[in-house]
Design a protein around this motif. Structure first.
Motif, PDB file in Angstrom:
ATOM      1  N   ILE A 467       0.828  -1.276   0.044  1.00 12.67           N
ATOM      2  CA  ILE A 467       0.061   0.091   0.030  1.00 12.67           C
ATOM      3  C   ILE A 467       0.819   1.265   0.073  1.00 12.67           C
ATOM      4  CG2 ILE A 467      -1.772   1.310   1.132  1.00 12.67           C
ATOM      5  CD1 ILE A 467      -2.820  -1.483   2.357  1.00 12.67           C
ATOM      6  N   PRO A 468       0.758   2.059  -0.870  1.00 11.55           N
ATOM      7  CA  PRO A 468       1.606   3.307  -0.870  1.00 11.55           C
ATOM      8  C   PRO A 468       1.478   4.185   0.439  1.00 11.55           C
ATOM      9  CG  PRO A 468       0.395   2.967  -3.036  1.00 11.55           C
ATOM     10  CD  PRO A 468      -0.133   2.103  -2.162  1.00 11.55           C
ATOM     11  N   GLU A 469       2.341   4.926   0.582  1.00 12.52           N
ATOM     12  CA  GLU A 469       2.321   5.944   1.661  1.00 12.52           C
ATOM     13  C   GLU A 469       0.861   6.522   1.916  1.00 12.52           C
ATOM     14  OE1 GLU A 469       4.658   5.549  -0.604  1.00 12.52           O
ATOM     15  OE2 GLU A 469       6.599   6.365   0.388  1.00 12.52           O
ATOM     16  N   PRO A 502       1.383   3.581   5.953  1.00  8.54           N
ATOM     17  CA  PRO A 502       0.306   4.538   5.725  1.00  8.54           C
ATOM     18  C   PRO A 502      -0.290   5.293   7.024  1.00  8.54           C
ATOM     19  CG  PRO A 502      -0.245   2.896   4.127  1.00  8.54           C
ATOM     20  CD  PRO A 502       0.993   2.356   5.046  1.00  8.54           C
ATOM     21  N   GLU A 503      -0.529   4.290   7.814  1.00  5.23           N
ATOM     22  CA  GLU A 503      -1.111   4.841   9.121  1.00  5.23           C
ATOM     23  C   GLU A 503      -0.209   5.582   9.952  1.00  5.23           C
ATOM     24  OE1 GLU A 503      -2.161   0.921  11.120  1.00  5.23           O
ATOM     25  OE2 GLU A 503      -4.041   0.944  10.132  1.00  5.23           O
ATOM     26  N   ARG A 632      -7.625  12.305   6.537  1.00  8.38           N
ATOM     27  CA  ARG A 632      -8.352  12.371   5.399  1.00  8.38           C
ATOM     28  C   ARG A 632      -7.954  11.322   4.198  1.00  8.38           C
ATOM     29  NH1 ARG A 632      -8.963  16.297   1.467  1.00  8.38           N
ATOM     30  NH2 ARG A 632     -10.730  16.229   0.080  1.00  8.38           N
ATOM     31  N   ASN A 633      -6.699  11.622   3.939  1.00  9.87           N
ATOM     32  CA  ASN A 633      -6.072  10.830   3.060  1.00  9.87           C
ATOM     33  C   ASN A 633      -5.873   9.260   3.141  1.00  9.87           C
ATOM     34  OD1 ASN A 633      -3.782   9.965   1.032  1.00  9.87           O
ATOM     35  ND2 ASN A 633      -3.731  12.137   0.658  1.00  9.87           N
ATOM     36  N   LEU A 634      -5.616   9.057   4.430  1.00  6.81           N
ATOM     37  CA  LEU A 634      -5.537   7.600   4.648  1.00  6.81           C
ATOM     38  C   LEU A 634      -7.199   7.230   4.751  1.00  6.81           C
ATOM     39  CD1 LEU A 634      -4.196   5.322   6.087  1.00  6.81           C
ATOM     40  CD2 LEU A 634      -4.770   6.063   8.541  1.00  6.81           C
ATOM     41  N   GLN A 635      -7.979   7.829   5.151  1.00  5.07           N
ATOM     42  CA  GLN A 635      -9.609   7.109   5.333  1.00  5.07           C
ATOM     43  C   GLN A 635      -9.977   6.872   3.857  1.00  5.07           C
ATOM     44  OE1 GLN A 635     -11.016   5.953   7.933  1.00  5.07           O
ATOM     45  NE2 GLN A 635      -9.117   6.533   8.962  1.00  5.07           N
ATOM     46  N   MET A 636      -9.376   7.848   2.809  1.00  9.88           N
ATOM     47  CA  MET A 636      -9.836   7.531   1.502  1.00  9.88           C
ATOM     48  C   MET A 636      -9.255   6.432   0.928  1.00  9.88           C
ATOM     49  SD  MET A 636     -10.751  11.285  -0.393  1.00  9.88           S
ATOM     50  CE  MET A 636      -9.175  12.172   0.164  1.00  9.88           C
ATOM     51  N   MET A 637      -8.143   6.261   1.437  1.00 15.11           N
ATOM     52  CA  MET A 637      -7.431   4.996   0.816  1.00 15.11           C
ATOM     53  C   MET A 637      -8.048   3.879   1.460  1.00 15.11           C
ATOM     54  SD  MET A 637      -4.950   3.493  -1.014  1.00 15.11           S
ATOM     55  CE  MET A 637      -3.139   4.664  -0.978  1.00 15.11           C
TER      56      MET A 637
END
Length: 863
Positions: A467-469, A502-503, A632-637
């Protein structure tokens, strides 16, 4: 050379004899020829099999799609060629054709673990059909003469290139264009158009790979348009010799360099003195920052020199007395990024944006959640046996590169591979980039250090083995594929362990209020006055007594503190060259560069900067916005990927909707409306759609331009309001005479009245003369825009002086379009016999008060 499927079949039928071409125009056939030339030199060996088999499947599927029926290919059996089982393992059906040959047919691939369409997984990426709307716009002559490009590649590129020349000196232009739309030309064009000495563009790129690739492309453009120009270095990197470095510095100072591609680390160290000298001499004309979204990044991606670019720009503007323009370019600006860049590279009222964002129609998205790392390897290997070439396999850590390279070579049998990360030596980078461009490498295993901005058009497959950053990074890397406008594959295979990075990045280490304030106090206590009032020099390595210091760690965190304060409006940053070590060449790493070479200076913007409560309240909002955007970026991923809510087979959110949300900017000052496109994803895999059917984004031109005086008009025609003037010509006169007079008048308007925009029908006989396309040579800055005369009522407002020409057969309604246009200065040249719109009984010339006759005007301006 020309080499097609039938010729390939003929050569295979006569294996190993035959005249295999050294180079084929088609990329896939070129790769096949390279593999088989090498195989012929080692008859009986089979190490090349796994490289060849996906390529032959690729060419068969493409030929079958083009022919509308299954195509077959006859290949040898034995002599080191694959056996039947191996062919079938790679998705090919095999029929024996005697004892020494096989007939191959490419089969659709239907893996149960991916699902897919009736024609098979990845099928669209084997087609040669374009799925991007290729709407070309005629290039302005001042651009086409400098680049040999007949067309702009998109409307967004068209307006961005124009804006780069039109914005006032000292202003900042944010260029927000999708990958594949020709963003690089926006930053390159000033160096191509302005050939005179003393016109320097510093082009900052995030990676050495990109600097080298940009240099290669720019050298080619220079050669095509000036064959006598020597090939001196255009990229600054550690692989340059001391002699080359000295030569580049000399050229920067004497005004002959024109353009230099460099990293932010080099710009803030070994180049800073020479670039500062160029700015002081008024020769720095453009500062271009590519992938400018990186300026706002925190966490593991934080690079002090990248974040310091805003302060460096401030210093250079002071040295140059504001004579250069700043271009900030990216394909992936988010709302938080735009707001931050505008504040750092402002003032805000001198920041403008050109935005034409549509999502990429080329990638088709596939996702799979593996149950273990072992299953992940099996799935990736299986996919690569069936995926089109060339491919990039992305990971996030350097040790993963070694692992996956070993897996692909030992278990996949692949040999035409390269590995690439941030630590790849310069000499190796050069080799890889050249071989990648020449089709001698079929696959790259890389971190994000590879590919950003590299413009290889025919990448067909992008696989993520983790999973990308961030979702932003994922989409950037997906964007390496399909730049030629044809379908590409995006496959992401992950397991639960891949969420850890990512987290962690969703909670970037910005800085706590207490420690940040302590760091600022230590730096402020180290201050000393400078020759400029209000500007304080500080020690970037200053250490508070409670904190560890004297290290790269300390410098990085001090820089983070200053950036956070600058974003919050407490200070402005200023980076100055350390003249004690001018022209020295330290190691240009991303660590303690500022401590080693540059002096960091600040200007206090808020007198309460030493009050803890005020400091905390000021930075809280900036820190909060950054943390909120990261979360927000993480949640969309998570919403995008299957299995994130517990069920392995759960289908994630539609990709187009997710990316539209990520890249829409709801700012009143810089609104960005994203045209939603999806090439196909698990959520809408079976929806039948025409992927070329998407709206072209509306592009709003810049509204702040350098105004040009029209004193000559006021002197010659003081009674005529130049905001809208009719100029009538007698269409009964000989066409050659009319054209001569129109060109004479147009030249006067461009030369003396500040006209920077001319409009005519593309087929106008009045504008076919070479002199029409050379009018830009008389314009201020040699910049003159050419627009079609029809459709003008749909154009957004542009504050440019304009001349429009109507033909004798023009419809009266075209006059109404001219009247609807808003311009500060507009002369409409039209035939004497044209009828009044809505009243065919009267000539427009008989009822127009603000009107002139061409023959009278020529007498006045030639007196």
């Amino acid at each position: 050379m020309s080499f097609d499927f039938d010729e390939l079949q003929d050569l295979l039928a006569n294996w190993p004899s035959g005249d295999w071409p050294e180079k084929a125009e088609d990329g896939v056939l070129d790769r096949i020829c390279q593999v088989l030339r090498a195989a012929r030199a080692h008859t009986g060996a089979s190490a090349w099999n796994a490289d060849l088999q996906p390529l032959l499947r690729h060419i068969l599927l493409r030929a079958s799609d083009s022919a509308g029926r299954d195509m077959r290919l006859r290949v040898p059996a034995g002599q080191g060629w694959p056996d039947q089982t191996s062919w079938e393992h790679h998705g090919l059906e095999v029929l024996e054709a005697g004892s020494s040959a096989y007939l191959l047919t490419a089969c659709p691939w239907h893996p149960e673990w991916l699902g897919g369409e009736e024609e098979g997984v990845f099928a669209a990426a084997f087609s040669n059909k374009s799925v991007r709307r290729m709407a070309h716009y005629a290039a302005d002559p001042f651009v086409s003469d400098a680049t040999s490009f007949a067309n702009y590649s998109s409307l967004g590129q068209c307006e961005a290139v124009r804006a780069a020349f039109l914005i006032p000196e000292g202003d900042t232009l944010i260029v927000n264009l999708p990958t594949g739309s020709g963003k690089s030309l926006v930053g390159q064009a000033p160096a191509l158009v302005n050939k005179e000495e003393g016109h320097l563009t510093i082009f900052v790129v995030p990676t050495v790979a990109l600097a080298l690739d940009q240099e290669r492309a720019m050298q080619q453009l220079f050669r095509e348009n000036d064959s006598t120009r020597p090939d001196w270095p255009l990229a600054w990197y550690s692989g340059l010799s001391q002699e080359q470095r000295a030569e580049v510095r000399k050229r920067l100072r004497n005004g002959t360099q024109r353009i230099l591609f460099t990293s932010p680390e080099a710009l803030t160290t070994s180049l800073l003195s020479a670039v500062s000298d160029a700015a002081t001499a008024g020769m720095l004309r453009y500062l271009v920052i590519d992938e400018a979204h990186l300026v706002t990044q925190w966490g593991d991606d934080f690079r002090p020199s990248f974040q310091a670019l805003a302060g460096l720009r401030c210093t250079l503007l002071g040295l140059s007395k504001g004579t250069f323009r700043t271009l900030l370019m990216s394909a992936t600006f988010t709302e938080e990024t735009v707001d931050t860049l505008a504040s750092l590279f402002g003032p805000v009222d001198r920041v403008q944006m050109i935005s034409a964002v549509h999502l990429r129609p080329e990638p088709q998205y596939w996702f799979y959640k593996a149950s273990s790392s072992e299953e992940k390897e099996e799935r990736v290997l299986e996919a690569l046996r069936h995926a089109p070439r060339p491919f990039i396999l992305y990971v996030t850590k350097r040790d993963e590169i070694t692992h996956w390279s070993t897996v692909l070579r030992s278990r996949g049998g692949l040999r035409r591979l390269a590995t690439f990360d941030g630590g790849t030596p310069d000499r190796e980078r050069l080799r890889i980039i050249k071989e990648w461009a020449d089709n001698r490498i079929d696959g790259i295993v890389a971190t994000s250090a590879f590919g950003v901005g590299l413009d290889k058009l025919d990448v067909r497959t992008v696989i993520h083995a983790t999973i990308p950053e961030t979702l932003d990074r994922y989409y950037q890397e997906v964007g390496r594929g399909g730049r030629d406008g044809k379908s590409s594959v995006s496959l992401l295979v992950f397991d639960d362990s891949d969420w850890s990075l990512p987290e962690r990045l969703a909670k970037p280490k910005i800085i706590s209020t207490e420690l940040g304030f302590d760091r600022w106090k230590a730096m402020y206590q180290s201050r000393s006055s400078t020759s400029e009032e209000g500007l304080l020099s500080i020690d970037i390595d200053a250490v508070h007594k409670r904190l560890p210091g004297g290290s790269e760690y300390n410098v990085n965190w001090n820089m983070r503190t200053l950036i956070l304060m600058a974003r919050a409006g407490l200070i402005t940053l200023d980076i100055d060259a350390n003249r004690d070590g001018q022209d020295s060449d330290p190691a240009e790493s991303a660590s303690s560069l500022l401590a080693a070479m540059a002096s960091v200076r600040v200007r206090i913007q808020n007198d309460g900067h030493l009050i803890p409560d005020l400091w905390e309240s000021a930075v809280r909002a900036s820190r909060g916005k950054t943390l909120e955007a990261a979360e927000r970026n993480l949640q969309m991923m998570r919403q995008l990927l299957p299995g994130s809510s517990g069920s392995k087979h759960q289908i994630g959110r539609e990709v187009g909707a997710t990316l539209t949300e990520l890249y829409s900017v709801r700012s009143m000052r810089w609104p960005v409306h994203v045209t939603q496109v999806c090439g196909g994803c698990p959520k809408d895999r079976f929806v039948i759609r025409d992927r070329t059917d998407y709206a072209e984004p509306t592009v709003v031109p810049v509204h702040r331009v350098t105004s040009r005086p029209n004193d000559a008009w006021k002197e010659k025609f003081p009674w005529m309001d130049p905001a809208f003037v009719y100029l009538f010509y007698d269409e009964a006169q000989p066409l050659a005479d009319i054209r001569h007079s129109v060109l004479q008048f147009a030249g006067w308007l461009v030369r003396c009245c500040g006209v920077q925009e001319i409009a005519a029908s593309p087929n106008s006989v009045l504008t076919t003369h070479t002199a029409w396309s050379r009018l830009y040579q008389h314009a201020f800055g040699r910049v003159l825009l050419h627009r079609p005369v029809s459709g003008g009522h749909m154009e957004p407002y542009s504050p440019l002086a304009r001349m429009s020409i109507l033909e004798p057969d023009s419809a009266p309604d075209l006059v109404l379009e001219m009247q609807m246009l808003q311009r500060p200065f507009h002369v409409v040249v039209l035939p004497l016999g044209l009828r009044e719109p809505g009243n065919s009984q009267r000539r427009l010339a008989d009822v127009s008060p603000n009107a002139l006759r061409l023959e009278n005007v020529i007498r006045v301006i030639t007196q």
